[in-house]
Design an enzyme around this catalytic site. Structure first.
Site, PDB file in Angstrom:
ATOM      1  N   ASN A  14       1.042  -1.242  -0.219  1.00 54.07           N
ATOM      2  CA  ASN A  14      -0.315  -0.157  -0.105  1.00 54.07           C
ATOM      3  C   ASN A  14       0.949   0.823   0.047  1.00 54.07           C
ATOM      4  O   ASN A  14       1.805   1.337   0.883  1.00 54.07           O
ATOM      5  CB  ASN A  14      -0.564  -0.065   1.469  1.00 54.07           C
ATOM      6  CG  ASN A  14      -1.930   0.836   1.380  1.00 54.07           C
ATOM      7  OD1 ASN A  14      -2.494   0.835   2.533  1.00 54.07           O
ATOM      8  ND2 ASN A  14      -2.646   1.395   0.435  1.00 54.07           N
ATOM      9  N   CYS A  89      -5.544   5.897   8.095  1.00 51.69           N
ATOM     10  CA  CYS A  89      -4.695   5.179   7.196  1.00 51.69           C
ATOM     11  C   CYS A  89      -4.128   4.794   7.862  1.00 51.69           C
ATOM     12  O   CYS A  89      -2.351   4.856   8.417  1.00 51.69           O
ATOM     13  CB  CYS A  89      -4.120   5.814   5.541  1.00 51.69           C
ATOM     14  SG  CYS A  89      -2.903   4.289   4.971  1.00 51.69           S
ATOM     15  N   ASN A  91      -1.561   1.755   7.204  1.00 56.06           N
ATOM     16  CA  ASN A  91      -0.349   1.301   7.052  1.00 56.06           C
ATOM     17  C   ASN A  91       0.472   2.607   6.871  1.00 56.06           C
ATOM     18  O   ASN A  91       1.474   2.929   6.611  1.00 56.06           O
ATOM     19  CB  ASN A  91      -0.614   0.601   5.186  1.00 56.06           C
ATOM     20  CG  ASN A  91      -1.195  -0.226   5.168  1.00 56.06           C
ATOM     21  OD1 ASN A  91      -0.991  -1.584   6.258  1.00 56.06           O
ATOM     22  ND2 ASN A  91      -1.738  -1.166   4.257  1.00 56.06           N
ATOM     23  N   ASN A 161     -13.198   5.858  10.734  1.00 58.96           N
ATOM     24  CA  ASN A 161     -13.118   5.822   9.004  1.00 58.96           C
ATOM     25  C   ASN A 161     -13.665   4.494   8.395  1.00 58.96           C
ATOM     26  O   ASN A 161     -13.952   3.941   9.336  1.00 58.96           O
ATOM     27  CB  ASN A 161     -11.983   6.449   7.920  1.00 58.96           C
ATOM     28  CG  ASN A 161     -10.934   4.920   8.263  1.00 58.96           C
ATOM     29  OD1 ASN A 161     -11.160   3.495   8.409  1.00 58.96           O
ATOM     30  ND2 ASN A 161     -10.449   4.299   6.702  1.00 58.96           N
ATOM     31  N   ASN A 193     -14.969   2.270   2.553  1.00 60.61           N
ATOM     32  CA  ASN A 193     -14.013   0.965   2.065  1.00 60.61           C
ATOM     33  C   ASN A 193     -14.554  -0.608   1.952  1.00 60.61           C
ATOM     34  O   ASN A 193     -15.344   0.123   2.926  1.00 60.61           O
ATOM     35  CB  ASN A 193     -12.881   1.428   3.228  1.00 60.61           C
ATOM     36  CG  ASN A 193     -11.985   2.559   3.076  1.00 60.61           C
ATOM     37  OD1 ASN A 193     -11.519   3.097   2.179  1.00 60.61           O
ATOM     38  ND2 ASN A 193     -12.261   3.005   4.230  1.00 60.61           N
ATOM     39  N   CYS A 220      -4.306  -1.922   2.612  1.00 60.17           N
ATOM     40  CA  CYS A 220      -5.254  -1.266   3.497  1.00 60.17           C
ATOM     41  C   CYS A 220      -5.097  -1.417   5.125  1.00 60.17           C
ATOM     42  O   CYS A 220      -5.627  -2.468   5.273  1.00 60.17           O
ATOM     43  CB  CYS A 220      -6.896  -1.208   3.467  1.00 60.17           C
ATOM     44  SG  CYS A 220      -7.233  -0.081   4.027  1.00 60.17           S
ATOM     45  N   THR A 222      -6.449   0.609   8.146  1.00 60.81           N
ATOM     46  CA  THR A 222      -7.716   0.334   8.287  1.00 60.81           C
ATOM     47  C   THR A 222      -8.662  -0.709   8.291  1.00 60.81           C
ATOM     48  O   THR A 222      -9.637  -1.740   8.694  1.00 60.81           O
ATOM     49  CB  THR A 222      -8.658   1.573   8.385  1.00 60.81           C
ATOM     50  OG1 THR A 222      -8.539   1.994   7.233  1.00 60.81           O
ATOM     51  CG2 THR A 222      -8.236   2.680   9.243  1.00 60.81           C
TER      52      THR A 222
END
Length: 282
Positions: A14, A89, A91, A161, A193, A220, A222
């Site tokens: 990522n 995020c 990562n 998120n 997502n 990803c 999260t």
């Protein structure tokens, strides 16, 4: 303003463009995020899933974002590849922390990083895996999505998120995640997502993800946490450790009653100069 320095990094493939901008002098909002899109373009730019701006928490960039710095000195201003804002995020924050150590901005150890989703504490050294306390993951209502013409049931998971994590026996490799999945916009008015993952087997799952604003990504952070929480939930468990195999690599998620942790690699692979015009803040 003229050219700016950048760093390229990734966490389980990522990948991100890291922009050192301590004073928040670069206008990432100009022309609806045009600079971010240009940097992330994989043919005309550097190529990345998103941009991590490294700004001080007392900078105008943090003030505009409404950041409550707390004890954090550094703000991770994350933008998706299409220029849109993202709250967090997993990562990215590991790559961000690795850069802070690599650039001598912090010493190896455990440090707070300010994000739009709140402060995240990251434990990082010069090498080796990086661990981030992701905070609690909140399970929401059940919902469904249509991925490549296949309707999948899942559960909403908030990791700072929005996520819709779908535990399924469907062959993950047969699904086309390049196109945005359909979802319930009344439940996810700002987008979502979408993770598709296998049921929990011997403490592990396989997972793929379509990230809002970026498309399918190799991993990803999260989303990995959301998937692990959903897998445990589907197995009738509320806590535990889950090894998550993504197309880009393997991560380990810890879930207890109070918080979640994400552990995995964070690599800095290149440094360079972006020579095209860069918009400056007023």
């Amino acid at each position: 303003m003229g050219s700016v320095e950048f760093v390229k990094g990734h966490g389980t493939e990522n990948d991100f463009v890291v922009l050192p901008d301590p004073d928040g002098a670069i206008d990432l909002d100009a022309d609806d995020g045009a600079l971010v899109r240009a940097l992330c373009h994989r043919r005309r730019g550097i190529g990345a899933d998103g941009v991590l701006r490294v700004a001080r928490t007392d900078s105008p960039a943090a003030a505009v974002a409404g950041i409550d710095a707390g004890t954090a000195t550094w703000f991770m201003d994350y933008r998706n590849g299409d220029g849109s804002l993202a709250e967090m995020c997993g990562n990215g924050v590991r790559v961000f922390a690795r850069h802070l150590v690599d650039a001598g901005l912090v010493a190896p150890g455990t440090h707070p990083v300010a994000t739009r989703a709140g402060t995240r504490w990251v434990t990082v050294d010069h090498t080796g895996p990086v661990t981030v306390d992701m905070g609690p993951a909140l399970i929401g209502p059940g919902s469904s999505t249509v991925v490549d013409g296949v309707e999948l049931s899942g559960v909403a998971v908030d990791v700072g998120n929005p996520h819709l994590a779908c535990v399924t026996s469907t062959d993950l490799d047969a699904l086309d995640l390049a196109r945005p999945p359909r979802f319930d916009t009344s439940l996810f008015p700002h987008g979502v997502n979408v993770e598709v993952l296998t049921p929990l087997t011997q403490g592990a799952v396989r997972l793929r993800v379509h990230e809002r604003g970026s498309g399918e990504t190799r991993s990803c952070g999260t989303g990995t946490v959301a998937g692990a929480v959903a897998a445990l939930h589907a197995a009738g468990r509320g806590t535990g450790a889950v090894t998550v195999h993504t197309p880009g690599g393997t991560l380990v998620v810890g879930v207890d009653g109070a918080t979640t942790t994400l552990t995995g690699p964070a690599e800095l692979v290149a440094h360079g100069t972006w020579g095209a015009p860069v918009p400056a803040t007023a």
